[in-house]
Design a protein around this motif. Structure first.
Motif, PDB file in Angstrom:
ATOM      1  N   ILE A  72      18.588  50.234  43.511  1.00  0.00           N
ATOM      2  CA  ILE A  72      19.581  48.937  42.140  1.00  0.00           C
ATOM      3  C   ILE A  72      21.376  49.546  42.833  1.00  0.00           C
ATOM      4  N   ALA A  73      21.492  50.793  43.036  1.00  0.00           N
ATOM      5  CA  ALA A  73      23.017  51.064  42.548  1.00  0.00           C
ATOM      6  C   ALA A  73      23.765  50.645  44.105  1.00  0.00           C
ATOM      7  N   SER A  74      22.566  50.111  44.978  1.00  0.00           N
ATOM      8  CA  SER A  74      23.167  49.461  46.211  1.00  0.00           C
ATOM      9  C   SER A  74      24.320  48.306  45.700  1.00  0.00           C
ATOM     10  N   HIS A  75      23.370  47.766  44.831  1.00  0.00           N
ATOM     11  CA  HIS A  75      23.311  46.545  44.836  1.00  0.00           C
ATOM     12  C   HIS A  75      24.424  45.689  43.970  1.00  0.00           C
ATOM     13  N   VAL A  76      24.791  46.884  42.888  1.00  0.00           N
ATOM     14  CA  VAL A  76      25.385  46.707  42.042  1.00  0.00           C
ATOM     15  C   VAL A  76      27.066  47.421  42.743  1.00  0.00           C
ATOM     16  N   ARG A  77      27.101  48.215  43.896  1.00  0.00           N
ATOM     17  CA  ARG A  77      28.226  48.687  44.553  1.00  0.00           C
ATOM     18  C   ARG A  77      28.919  47.433  45.930  1.00  0.00           C
ATOM     19  N   ALA A  78      28.050  46.711  45.995  1.00  0.00           N
ATOM     20  CA  ALA A  78      28.205  45.677  47.074  1.00  0.00           C
ATOM     21  C   ALA A  78      28.871  44.712  46.350  1.00  0.00           C
ATOM     22  N   GLY A  79      28.184  44.189  45.196  1.00  0.00           N
ATOM     23  CA  GLY A  79      28.437  43.405  44.542  1.00  0.00           C
ATOM     24  C   GLY A  79      30.368  43.635  43.890  1.00  0.00           C
ATOM     25  N   ALA A  80      30.435  44.521  43.726  1.00  0.00           N
ATOM     26  CA  ALA A  80      31.829  44.959  42.787  1.00  0.00           C
ATOM     27  C   ALA A  80      33.326  44.602  44.139  1.00  0.00           C
ATOM     28  N   MET A  81      32.391  45.856  45.007  1.00  0.00           N
ATOM     29  CA  MET A  81      33.375  45.984  46.820  1.00  0.00           C
ATOM     30  C   MET A  81      33.726  44.191  46.664  1.00  0.00           C
ATOM     31  N   ALA A  82      32.971  44.055  46.778  1.00  0.00           N
ATOM     32  CA  ALA A  82      32.938  42.266  47.435  1.00  0.00           C
ATOM     33  C   ALA A  82      33.682  41.433  46.638  1.00  0.00           C
ATOM     34  N   TYR A  83      33.756  42.092  45.152  1.00  0.00           N
ATOM     35  CA  TYR A  83      34.526  41.036  44.147  1.00  0.00           C
ATOM     36  C   TYR A  83      36.044  41.645  44.621  1.00  0.00           C
ATOM     37  N   LEU A  84      35.857  42.681  44.414  1.00  0.00           N
ATOM     38  CA  LEU A  84      37.846  43.221  44.384  1.00  0.00           C
ATOM     39  C   LEU A  84      38.229  43.241  45.789  1.00  0.00           C
ATOM     40  N   ARG A  85      37.440  42.669  47.081  1.00  0.00           N
ATOM     41  CA  ARG A  85      38.113  42.058  48.474  1.00  0.00           C
ATOM     42  C   ARG A  85      38.188  40.727  47.983  1.00  0.00           C
ATOM     43  N   GLN A  86      37.682  40.026  47.578  1.00  0.00           N
ATOM     44  CA  GLN A  86      38.202  38.239  47.180  1.00  0.00           C
ATOM     45  C   GLN A  86      39.708  39.052  46.241  1.00  0.00           C
ATOM     46  N   GLN A  87      39.280  40.445  45.041  1.00  0.00           N
ATOM     47  CA  GLN A  87      40.589  39.726  44.160  1.00  0.00           C
ATOM     48  C   GLN A  87      41.928  40.355  44.601  1.00  0.00           C
ATOM     49  N   TYR A  88      42.154  41.834  46.001  1.00  0.00           N
ATOM     50  CA  TYR A  88      42.703  41.618  46.263  1.00  0.00           C
ATOM     51  C   TYR A  88      43.308  40.570  46.989  1.00  0.00           C
ATOM     52  N   LYS A  89      42.482  39.545  48.271  1.00  0.00           N
ATOM     53  CA  LYS A  89      43.201  38.955  48.750  1.00  0.00           C
ATOM     54  C   LYS A  89      44.130  37.533  48.196  1.00  0.00           C
ATOM     55  N   VAL A  90      43.947  37.550  46.543  1.00  0.00           N
ATOM     56  CA  VAL A  90      44.023  36.310  45.804  1.00  0.00           C
ATOM     57  C   VAL A  90      45.219  37.061  45.641  1.00  0.00           C
ATOM     58  N   VAL A  91      45.276  38.281  45.265  1.00  0.00           N
ATOM     59  CA  VAL A  91      46.573  39.223  44.875  1.00  0.00           C
ATOM     60  C   VAL A  91      47.431  39.044  46.051  1.00  0.00           C
ATOM     61  N   GLY A  92      47.164  39.412  46.752  1.00  0.00           N
ATOM     62  CA  GLY A  92      47.986  39.367  47.842  1.00  0.00           C
ATOM     63  C   GLY A  92      48.964  38.716  48.604  1.00  0.00           C
ATOM     64  N   ILE A  93      48.486  37.003  47.815  1.00  0.00           N
ATOM     65  CA  ILE A  93      48.962  36.107  48.536  1.00  0.00           C
ATOM     66  C   ILE A  93      50.433  35.943  47.640  1.00  0.00           C
ATOM     67  N   PHE A  94      49.969  36.068  45.987  1.00  0.00           N
ATOM     68  CA  PHE A  94      51.111  36.434  45.374  1.00  0.00           C
ATOM     69  C   PHE A  94      52.496  36.928  45.256  1.00  0.00           C
ATOM     70  N   PHE A  95      51.707  38.728  45.452  1.00  0.00           N
ATOM     71  CA  PHE A  95      52.594  39.661  46.360  1.00  0.00           C
ATOM     72  C   PHE A  95      53.135  39.086  47.514  1.00  0.00           C
ATOM     73  N   LEU A  96      52.782  38.402  48.287  1.00  0.00           N
ATOM     74  CA  LEU A  96      53.753  37.834  49.383  1.00  0.00           C
ATOM     75  C   LEU A  96      54.678  37.185  49.056  1.00  0.00           C
ATOM     76  N   VAL A  97      54.476  36.224  48.049  1.00  0.00           N
ATOM     77  CA  VAL A  97      55.437  35.228  48.022  1.00  0.00           C
ATOM     78  C   VAL A  97      56.431  35.838  47.142  1.00  0.00           C
ATOM     79  N   LEU A  98      56.178  36.497  45.989  1.00  0.00           N
ATOM     80  CA  LEU A  98      57.183  37.067  45.205  1.00  0.00           C
ATOM     81  C   LEU A  98      58.211  38.268  46.659  1.00  0.00           C
TER      82      LEU A  98
END
Length: 734
Positions: A40-66
């Protein structure tokens, strides 16, 4: 040559990071439990890391533009300091890194805390708290390391014949990485808040209300997404949030200290005033670590015993900081160091008052939350009405505390009980250092905050793994305490935001001064008299730009600032509603398509629910976050400096009260539900319980999405205004 006291700052940052690593290794060494708990912990950990990677991609684009925008303003139009793009990037990077480390720790800790709770409540609390302490120590450690390195680098490379003016350039440049931290924090808070509340609301409405299955039941398809959300919203988002609060208060105070003494042509004391908030934060870090070792309880402890255990650690840290901050200021030998110490004490006490009031209005130990639970016996409508009323009433003491704290810290530092123009610079320095005092215990207060989501996840793991009901009872006690400490942590963050935003307003003036000199405006007209820009006082700047309540541009800005707070909350709450609706439909679809899920014969599609929350959060976080960047720039271009002052003042006053209301009403609704689940008014499954769940789902986006994001919005708008001050000087419509 740096003062020997300055080196306490990088030393304490390394100490904090070292102790965080020690706590992390200790947590990893603890047993994770049964194979099912590990899975169960591994499922939660994988989901959290997958979300964070996706978020950092989106945020990275905005930081690059600014970053490209700031580079164009700095190198193309020559309207900014050339260090700005780099400082902006490092601020965002360290803010994101703090959230990442905290979330990684939390996802490894949850199952271990559940296993520890199977032995005793004390063991569960100690492991959950130490795991939360990793977040607290990483935040303060990375913040002080970033500040120390930038201060040393800029001290070496920035050249200016006037040492006092050099310090002013250094500190206003450092404010830029505060903007990077704030922008990253807003994305993390808004995105993480939408993710976690969409999953939480969807899981509660279909699972607990419609299907009648327990919270965190493995048959609920949204339960893994709910546990992932606790980590991405309440850990990673909160860590980034409080990182920027901490950094913003220190940098704003340093800039005000440089300005106060640069104006008087006193470089020696300007340097002392700049490093004073850094050193106070450094000793606060050391004493937070000492306080962490004082947190423990005996087996069989009540909810009040748990609260008292955490309170002991915070109170010990606070007492030590009160004593040793005086020693540090005396050693620095700043003029009126006793008054400045009085401002620090005022900030610390104001934070404790806000924390205690938040605890009173949100803990089920006290009458406000019990009253909401009592109203649950008559249905959801009265639960919602009483929760809204409780949240509104809860704003009184925090607002009064901030008013009194601001006035006292101003007067203590100014050395006068009169708000005179002559003492304004030092008075505002006092307000800034009061915010530093309030956040000086952040290492331990953030530990008590971050421990809550870990305890919540531990309860979910225990439920899904089918552990003994006594284990879930213990994790529920830890979780309920976590709801209160989380609300208290939000109170600290919101209170510090009010003080820091006021200090940032004054820093905006200093940035305007530098922009005017850079543009060749070495004198400015005040009441028909030419005044040198470099030595002009705050009052003279206000008169020059006509910043007063009779100026329509100021009033229009105030209306816009108040409106922004409500629009921001509306956007984020509606975003949660839309994402939660998609989650509800998905859970219903799975129950209908696979009847065997509720019978325990078929496995739910957990990944589909995680994907829905991830997509909803990434899509919905963009517009609210961009508001904080676009509106200050647009207001400055249209209404100029007076409009920006009005905008920031309106956002500060309205946003602060609205944030307190939302955080406390949401926390009270949540704990009213927990109070009923303990066996009151019929307990779990009763009509009162179902009514309380409705109240809790309404409060979820209040306390975990819109409310805590508002304090970042307030400061980010100020930071954006500071960074674009040169644009306000060069271009404005009116």
């Amino acid at each position: 040559m740096q003062s020997s006291l300055f080196w306490l700052t990088p030393a304490s940052s390394l100490l904090a990071l070292g102790v965080a690593a020690l706590f992390y290794r200790s947590m990893k060494a603890a047993p994770e439990g049964t194979p099912r708990m590990v899975e169960i912990a591994s499922h939660v950990r994988a989901g959290a890391m997958a979300y964070l990677r996706q978020q950092y991609k989106v945020v990275g684009i905005f930081f690059l533009v600014l970053t490209l925008l700031f580079a164009w303003l700095a190198y193309g139009l020559n309207l900014q300091n050339h260090w700005v793009p780099f400082a902006f990037l490092t601020g965002g990077f360290f803010s994101g890194l703090a959230g990442f480390f905290g979330m990684k720790t939390a996802t490894y800790a949850a199952a271990r805390v559940a296993h520890a709770a199977s032995h005793s409540l004390d063991a569960g609390l100690r492991l959950a708290f130490r795991s939360g302490a990793v977040m607290g120590l990483v935040v303060v450690g990375l913040a002080l390391l970033d500040i120390s390195v930038w201060f040393l680098v800029l001290s070496h490379y920035v050249e200016d014949a006037d040492p006092a003016h050099k310090l002013l350039l250094i500190t206003t440049t450092m404010l830029t990485f505060g903007m990077g931290a704030s922008l990253q924090a807003l994305f993390a808070r808004v995105g993480g808040g939408i993710f976690t509340k969409a999953a939480d609301v969807g899981a509660d409405l279909v699972g607990k209300v419609e299907a009648g299955i327990p919270e965190d039941d493995p048959r609920n398809p949204a339960t893994i997404a709910d546990n992932v959300g606790d980590n991405v919203g309440d850990v990673a988002g909160m860590g980034a949030d409080l990182y920027e609060s901490y950094v913003g208060s220190i940098l704003a105070t340093a800039a005000l200290g440089a300005a106060a003494y640069a104006q008087a042509g006193d470089p020696a004391n300007a340097y002392k005033a700049v490093i004073a908030p850094m050193v106070v934060a450094a000793i606060g870090t050391v004493f937070s670590i000492i306080g962490m070792y004082a947190v423990r309880v005996k087996s069989g402890s009540t909810q009040r015993d748990l609260l008292n255990a955490l309170g002991r650690g915070i109170n010990l840290s606070s007492a030590l900081i009160l004593v040793f901050s005086y020693v540090v200021l005396r050693q620095l030998d700043l003029p009126n160091y006793v008054g400045i110490w009085g401002a620090i004490v005022t900030g610390l006490i104001t934070g404790l008052v806000i924390g205690k009031v938040t605890e009173y209005f949100t803990s089920q130990e006290y009458s406000p939350t019990k009253g909401i639970a009592d109203n649950a016996t008559t249905g959801p409508a009265t639960v919602i009405i009483s929760g809204l009323g409780t949240g509104m009433l809860s704003t009184v003491v925090p607002v009064v505390a901030i008013v009194i704290g601001t006035a006292l810290s101003y007067c203590f530092a100014a050395g006068s009980w009169h708000f005179s123009p002559a003492s304004m610079a030092m008075g505002l320095y006092g307000v800034g250092i009061a915010a530093v005092g309030m956040l000086s215990t952040l290492g331990i207060t953030l530990a008590t905050d971050a421990y809550g989501p870990i305890a919540d996840n531990a309860g979910g793991n225990a439920e899904m793994a089918g552990l003994d009901p006594e284990v879930r009872k213990r994790t529920d006690a830890l979780d309920s305490l976590g709801n209160t400490t989380a609300a208290t942590g939000k109170g600290f963050a919101i209170g510090s935001a009010a003080l820091t935003a006021l200090a940032l307003l004054a820093s905006y003036v200093e940035e305007l001064k530098i922009a005017m000199i850079h543009a060749g405006q070495v004198t400015m007209e005040v009441a028909g008299v030419a005044v040198p820009t470099a030595t002009a006082t705050l009052t003279e700047f206000m008169n020059h730009f006509e910043v007063n309540l009779m100026n329509p541009k100021v009033l229009l800005g105030m209306f816009l600032g108040s409106m922004v707070s409500f629009v921001f909350c509306g956007l984020t709450i509606n975003a949660v509603g839309r994402a939660a609706a998609s989650m509800v439909e998905e859970v219903r679809r799975q129950f209908k398509a696979k009847p065997g899920i509720l019978q325990g014969k078929d496995l739910p599609d957990y990944a589909r629910c995680v994907a829905i929350s991830t997509a909803g959060a990434q899509r919905e976080m963009i517009i609210p976050s961009l508001l904080a960047v676009i509106i200050p720039i647009a207001t400055g271009l249209i209404f100029g400096v007076p409009g920006v002052f009005g905008l920031l003042g309106g956002a500060l006053s309205t946003g602060f009260v609205l944030a307190v209301f939302m955080a406390n009403s949401g926390g009270a609704w949540d704990n009213a539900k927990k109070y009923i689940e303990e066996g009151h008014h019929g307990g779990k499954g009763s009509l009162a319980h179902k009514a309380a769940i409705i109240g809790d789902t309404v409060g979820d986006p209040f306390k975990d999405t819109a409310g805590p994001s508002l304090n970042i919005l307030i400061k980010l708008m100020s930071m954006v205004s500071i960074v674009t001050a040169g644009v306000n000087i060069a271009y404005t419509l009116f």
